[in-house]
Design a protein around this motif. Structure first.
Motif, PDB file in Angstrom:
ATOM      1  N   THR A  72       7.348   1.466  -5.958  1.00  0.00           N
ATOM      2  CA  THR A  72       8.661   1.420  -5.313  1.00  0.00           C
ATOM      3  C   THR A  72       9.802   1.271  -6.328  1.00  0.00           C
ATOM      4  OG1 THR A  72       8.322  -0.972  -4.992  1.00  0.00           O
ATOM      5  CG2 THR A  72       7.750   0.472  -3.165  1.00  0.00           C
ATOM      6  N   GLY A  73       9.458   1.236  -7.616  1.00  0.00           N
ATOM      7  CA  GLY A  73      10.481   1.137  -8.646  1.00  0.00           C
ATOM      8  C   GLY A  73      11.181  -0.204  -8.657  1.00  0.00           C
ATOM      9  N   THR A  74      10.480  -1.260  -8.231  1.00  0.00           N
ATOM     10  CA  THR A  74      11.062  -2.601  -8.164  1.00  0.00           C
ATOM     11  C   THR A  74      10.159  -3.588  -8.906  1.00  0.00           C
ATOM     12  OG1 THR A  74       9.975  -2.919  -6.017  1.00  0.00           O
ATOM     13  CG2 THR A  74      12.267  -2.206  -5.986  1.00  0.00           C
ATOM     14  N   ASP A  75      10.655  -4.799  -9.091  1.00  0.00           N
ATOM     15  CA  ASP A  75       9.889  -5.813  -9.823  1.00  0.00           C
ATOM     16  C   ASP A  75       8.660  -6.277  -9.048  1.00  0.00           C
ATOM     17  OD1 ASP A  75      11.741  -5.727 -11.891  1.00  0.00           O
ATOM     18  OD2 ASP A  75      12.964  -7.334 -11.028  1.00  0.00           O
ATOM     19  N   PHE A  76       8.735  -6.265  -7.728  1.00  0.00           N
ATOM     20  CA  PHE A  76       7.594  -6.609  -6.893  1.00  0.00           C
ATOM     21  C   PHE A  76       7.718  -5.848  -5.584  1.00  0.00           C
ATOM     22  CE2 PHE A  76      10.884  -9.825  -6.571  1.00  0.00           C
ATOM     23  CZ  PHE A  76      11.058 -10.026  -5.198  1.00  0.00           C
ATOM     24  N   PHE A  77       6.626  -5.780  -4.835  1.00  0.00           N
ATOM     25  CA  PHE A  77       6.497  -4.830  -3.735  1.00  0.00           C
ATOM     26  C   PHE A  77       7.585  -4.981  -2.672  1.00  0.00           C
ATOM     27  CE2 PHE A  77       4.049  -3.547   0.241  1.00  0.00           C
ATOM     28  CZ  PHE A  77       4.241  -2.195   0.040  1.00  0.00           C
ATOM     29  N   LEU A  78       7.880  -6.194  -2.251  1.00  0.00           N
ATOM     30  CA  LEU A  78       8.822  -6.414  -1.155  1.00  0.00           C
ATOM     31  C   LEU A  78      10.218  -6.813  -1.642  1.00  0.00           C
ATOM     32  CD1 LEU A  78       6.534  -8.243   1.450  1.00  0.00           C
ATOM     33  CD2 LEU A  78       7.122  -5.812   1.328  1.00  0.00           C
ATOM     34  N   GLN A  79      10.527  -6.522  -2.888  1.00  0.00           N
ATOM     35  CA  GLN A  79      11.844  -6.881  -3.405  1.00  0.00           C
ATOM     36  C   GLN A  79      12.964  -6.246  -2.592  1.00  0.00           C
ATOM     37  OE1 GLN A  79      12.512  -5.896  -7.516  1.00  0.00           O
ATOM     38  NE2 GLN A  79      14.321  -7.180  -7.680  1.00  0.00           N
ATOM     39  N   ARG A  80      12.759  -4.993  -2.179  1.00  0.00           N
ATOM     40  CA  ARG A  80      13.773  -4.302  -1.377  1.00  0.00           C
ATOM     41  C   ARG A  80      13.152  -3.714  -0.118  1.00  0.00           C
ATOM     42  NH1 ARG A  80      18.603  -3.798  -3.368  1.00  0.00           N
ATOM     43  NH2 ARG A  80      19.040  -1.973  -2.063  1.00  0.00           N
ATOM     44  N   ARG A  81      12.151  -4.415   0.428  1.00  0.00           N
ATOM     45  CA  ARG A  81      11.448  -3.936   1.618  1.00  0.00           C
ATOM     46  C   ARG A  81      11.159  -5.076   2.585  1.00  0.00           C
ATOM     47  NH1 ARG A  81       8.638   0.741   2.242  1.00  0.00           N
ATOM     48  NH2 ARG A  81       9.246   2.373   0.773  1.00  0.00           N
ATOM     49  N   GLU A  82      11.011  -4.708   3.869  1.00  0.00           N
ATOM     50  CA  GLU A  82      10.542  -5.626   4.905  1.00  0.00           C
ATOM     51  C   GLU A  82       9.193  -5.126   5.401  1.00  0.00           C
ATOM     52  OE1 GLU A  82      13.333  -5.512   8.169  1.00  0.00           O
ATOM     53  OE2 GLU A  82      13.229  -3.333   8.351  1.00  0.00           O
ATOM     54  N   LEU A  83       8.416  -6.039   5.990  1.00  0.00           N
ATOM     55  CA  LEU A  83       7.060  -5.696   6.408  1.00  0.00           C
ATOM     56  C   LEU A  83       6.770  -6.303   7.767  1.00  0.00           C
ATOM     57  CD1 LEU A  83       3.866  -5.586   4.322  1.00  0.00           C
ATOM     58  CD2 LEU A  83       3.886  -7.156   6.250  1.00  0.00           C
ATOM     59  N   GLY A  84       6.093  -5.527   8.613  1.00  0.00           N
ATOM     60  CA  GLY A  84       5.596  -6.034   9.885  1.00  0.00           C
ATOM     61  C   GLY A  84       4.119  -5.736   9.994  1.00  0.00           C
ATOM     62  N   LEU A  85       3.360  -6.671  10.558  1.00  0.00           N
ATOM     63  CA  LEU A  85       1.930  -6.446  10.747  1.00  0.00           C
ATOM     64  C   LEU A  85       1.517  -6.947  12.118  1.00  0.00           C
ATOM     65  CD1 LEU A  85       0.201  -9.356  10.434  1.00  0.00           C
ATOM     66  CD2 LEU A  85       0.829  -9.015   8.052  1.00  0.00           C
ATOM     67  N   ILE A  86       0.457  -6.336  12.645  1.00  0.00           N
ATOM     68  CA  ILE A  86      -0.169  -6.770  13.892  1.00  0.00           C
ATOM     69  C   ILE A  86      -1.657  -6.892  13.632  1.00  0.00           C
ATOM     70  CG2 ILE A  86      -0.660  -6.184  16.307  1.00  0.00           C
ATOM     71  CD1 ILE A  86       2.016  -4.732  16.415  1.00  0.00           C
ATOM     72  N   ASN A  87      -2.220  -8.020  14.052  1.00  0.00           N
ATOM     73  CA  ASN A  87      -3.626  -8.330  13.789  1.00  0.00           C
ATOM     74  C   ASN A  87      -4.490  -7.803  14.932  1.00  0.00           C
ATOM     75  OD1 ASN A  87      -6.044  -9.382  12.954  1.00  0.00           O
ATOM     76  ND2 ASN A  87      -5.472 -11.530  13.231  1.00  0.00           N
ATOM     77  N   ILE A  88      -5.439  -6.904  14.617  1.00  0.00           N
ATOM     78  CA  ILE A  88      -6.347  -6.389  15.649  1.00  0.00           C
ATOM     79  C   ILE A  88      -7.766  -6.942  15.473  1.00  0.00           C
ATOM     80  CG2 ILE A  88      -4.977  -4.291  15.812  1.00  0.00           C
ATOM     81  CD1 ILE A  88      -7.413  -2.841  14.478  1.00  0.00           C
ATOM     82  N   GLY A  89      -7.943  -7.896  14.543  1.00  0.00           N
ATOM     83  CA  GLY A  89      -9.259  -8.464  14.298  1.00  0.00           C
ATOM     84  C   GLY A  89      -9.299  -9.951  14.587  1.00  0.00           C
ATOM     85  N   GLY A  90     -10.089 -10.683  13.783  1.00  0.00           N
ATOM     86  CA  GLY A  90     -10.167 -12.131  13.927  1.00  0.00           C
ATOM     87  C   GLY A  90      -8.953 -12.827  13.338  1.00  0.00           C
ATOM     88  N   ALA A  91      -8.904 -14.132  13.512  1.00  0.00           N
ATOM     89  CA  ALA A  91      -7.727 -14.903  13.093  1.00  0.00           C
ATOM     90  C   ALA A  91      -7.461 -14.748  11.601  1.00  0.00           C
ATOM     91  CB  ALA A  91      -7.918 -16.369  13.450  1.00  0.00           C
ATOM     92  N   ALA A  92      -6.183 -14.644  11.250  1.00  0.00           N
ATOM     93  CA  ALA A  92      -5.752 -14.473   9.862  1.00  0.00           C
ATOM     94  C   ALA A  92      -4.856 -15.626   9.452  1.00  0.00           C
ATOM     95  CB  ALA A  92      -5.012 -13.149   9.691  1.00  0.00           C
ATOM     96  N   ARG A  93      -4.851 -15.875   8.158  1.00  0.00           N
ATOM     97  CA  ARG A  93      -3.898 -16.833   7.573  1.00  0.00           C
ATOM     98  C   ARG A  93      -3.122 -16.088   6.494  1.00  0.00           C
ATOM     99  NH1 ARG A  93      -6.942 -21.391   7.083  1.00  0.00           N
ATOM    100  NH2 ARG A  93      -6.127 -21.948   9.137  1.00  0.00           N
ATOM    101  N   VAL A  94      -1.801 -16.013   6.694  1.00  0.00           N
ATOM    102  CA  VAL A  94      -0.941 -15.283   5.762  1.00  0.00           C
ATOM    103  C   VAL A  94      -0.002 -16.284   5.099  1.00  0.00           C
ATOM    104  CG1 VAL A  94       0.702 -13.401   5.487  1.00  0.00           C
ATOM    105  CG2 VAL A  94      -1.059 -13.257   7.257  1.00  0.00           C
ATOM    106  N   THR A  95       0.024 -16.271   3.782  1.00  0.00           N
ATOM    107  CA  THR A  95       0.891 -17.178   3.032  1.00  0.00           C
ATOM    108  C   THR A  95       1.987 -16.364   2.365  1.00  0.00           C
ATOM    109  OG1 THR A  95      -0.989 -18.645   2.606  1.00  0.00           O
ATOM    110  CG2 THR A  95       0.966 -18.963   1.260  1.00  0.00           C
ATOM    111  N   VAL A  96       3.240 -16.694   2.698  1.00  0.00           N
ATOM    112  CA  VAL A  96       4.404 -15.977   2.186  1.00  0.00           C
ATOM    113  C   VAL A  96       5.243 -16.947   1.365  1.00  0.00           C
ATOM    114  CG1 VAL A  96       6.399 -14.554   2.762  1.00  0.00           C
ATOM    115  CG2 VAL A  96       4.385 -14.519   4.259  1.00  0.00           C
ATOM    116  N   ASP A  97       5.175 -16.820   0.046  1.00  0.00           N
ATOM    117  CA  ASP A  97       5.927 -17.703  -0.855  1.00  0.00           C
ATOM    118  C   ASP A  97       5.729 -19.171  -0.483  1.00  0.00           C
ATOM    119  OD1 ASP A  97       6.867 -15.557  -2.321  1.00  0.00           O
ATOM    120  OD2 ASP A  97       8.722 -15.376  -1.170  1.00  0.00           O
ATOM    121  N   GLY A  98       4.485 -19.549  -0.222  1.00  0.00           N
ATOM    122  CA  GLY A  98       4.136 -20.930   0.078  1.00  0.00           C
ATOM    123  C   GLY A  98       4.178 -21.306   1.540  1.00  0.00           C
TER     124      GLY A  98
END
Length: 278
Positions: A67-93
């Motif tokens: 994406t030509g940035t220092d990290f993946f989401l530097q200039r992006r937003e993200l949405g996800l939907i879980n279709i499996g078992g329970a997930a644990r997502v850690t975002v900057d702590g």
């Protein structure tokens, strides 16, 4: 990361089955302990699957090279939907427990994002859409009960379905990303028919809840130049703004839709009369 170029509508008319699949179909989405990413140059959307089983999956800093940035989401937003078992997502702590049929929005600028399954015996399967963003909105989990449900269609037309709108302005703010999940009732096979296009937005359909021997015949193309793709369980279709996006299955199924583009008005559609389809 796979790269898909934008396709002109006149070019799409000339494609055979293999050509249509190569440009518009996304296969092999969930791989154990990995993230798959497909970058479409149509509105710069990135879609894919995250499937942590025995170990966590992390968006590594080197993803920024795509994406030509220092990290993946530097200039992006993200949405996800879980279709499996329970997930644990850690975002900057910050830790988010995302259960089955729940969504998570991750705002622009998140640097360290990791994904884990709560139970390796029933691992998470996270389908995500990621779009360019201009400002940072708060990260937030959205439950199925919060997802602004709307039931449409009729058994008589084989399209009784409930639309769960997870990432829409009525639920939470995003820069441009819209996401939701449509579930067909048993006996219903059609989605989004009569069909439409939306000149101001592109869309991606991700199909799931299907048996191994089932299929959806996804309709695409200009209204007077329709084509189809045979889509299997846990595969996705990229739909340009000039294309219809509709489908009929050999059984009931569920699909996740994601849109990015000019506006966030859910009902901004260019309806196509049934008499105009060719």
């Amino acid at each position: 990361m796979q790269i898909r170029q934008a396709i002109h509508s006149e070019h799409a008319r000339t494609l055979d089955t293999e050509g249509l699949r190569r440009h518009f179909l996304v296969e092999d989405i969930f791989q154990p302990d990995a993230a798959t990413l497909t970058y479409s140059q149509i509105d710069r959307i990135i879609v894919g699957g995250i499937h942590p089983v025995k170990s966590a999956v992390r968006f590594a800093p080197e993803l920024g090279r795509h994406t030509g940035t220092d990290f993946f989401l530097q200039r992006r937003e993200l949405g996800l939907i879980n279709i499996g078992g329970a997930a644990r997502v850690t975002v900057d702590g910050h830790v988010f427990d995302v259960g089955p049929r729940e969504a998570l929005y991750v705002g622009q600028g998140a640097r360290d994002v990791t994904f884990e399954s709560v139970d390796a015996g029933r691992p998470a399967r996270l389908w995500f859409n990621c779009a360019p963003a201009h400002t940072a909105y708060p990260h937030r989990k959205v439950t199925l009960a919060e997802a602004s449900p709307e039931t449409l269609g009729s058994p008589a037309t084989s399209n009784r379905r409930t639309i769960h709108k997870f990432l829409v302005p009525d639920v939470l703010p995003t820069c441009q990303l819209l996401m939701g999940m449509t579930q067909l009732e048993p006996g219903s096979l059609w989605n989004t028919m009569p069909c439409h296009t939306h000149e101001r937005r592109m869309e991606v359909y991700f199909y799931f809840d299907m048996n191994d021997d089932a299929a959806v015949f996804h309709m695409l193309g200009e209204p007077t130049q329709t084509r189809h793709l045979v889509v299997r369980n846990e595969q996705a279709v990229i739909s340009p703004s000039w294309s219809i996006h509709s489908g009929v299955g050999t059984q009931a199924y569920t699909f996740i839709w994601g849109m990015v583009g000019e506006n966030q008005v859910f009902k901004d559609m260019d309806h196509v009369p049934m008499s105009a389809l060719r």
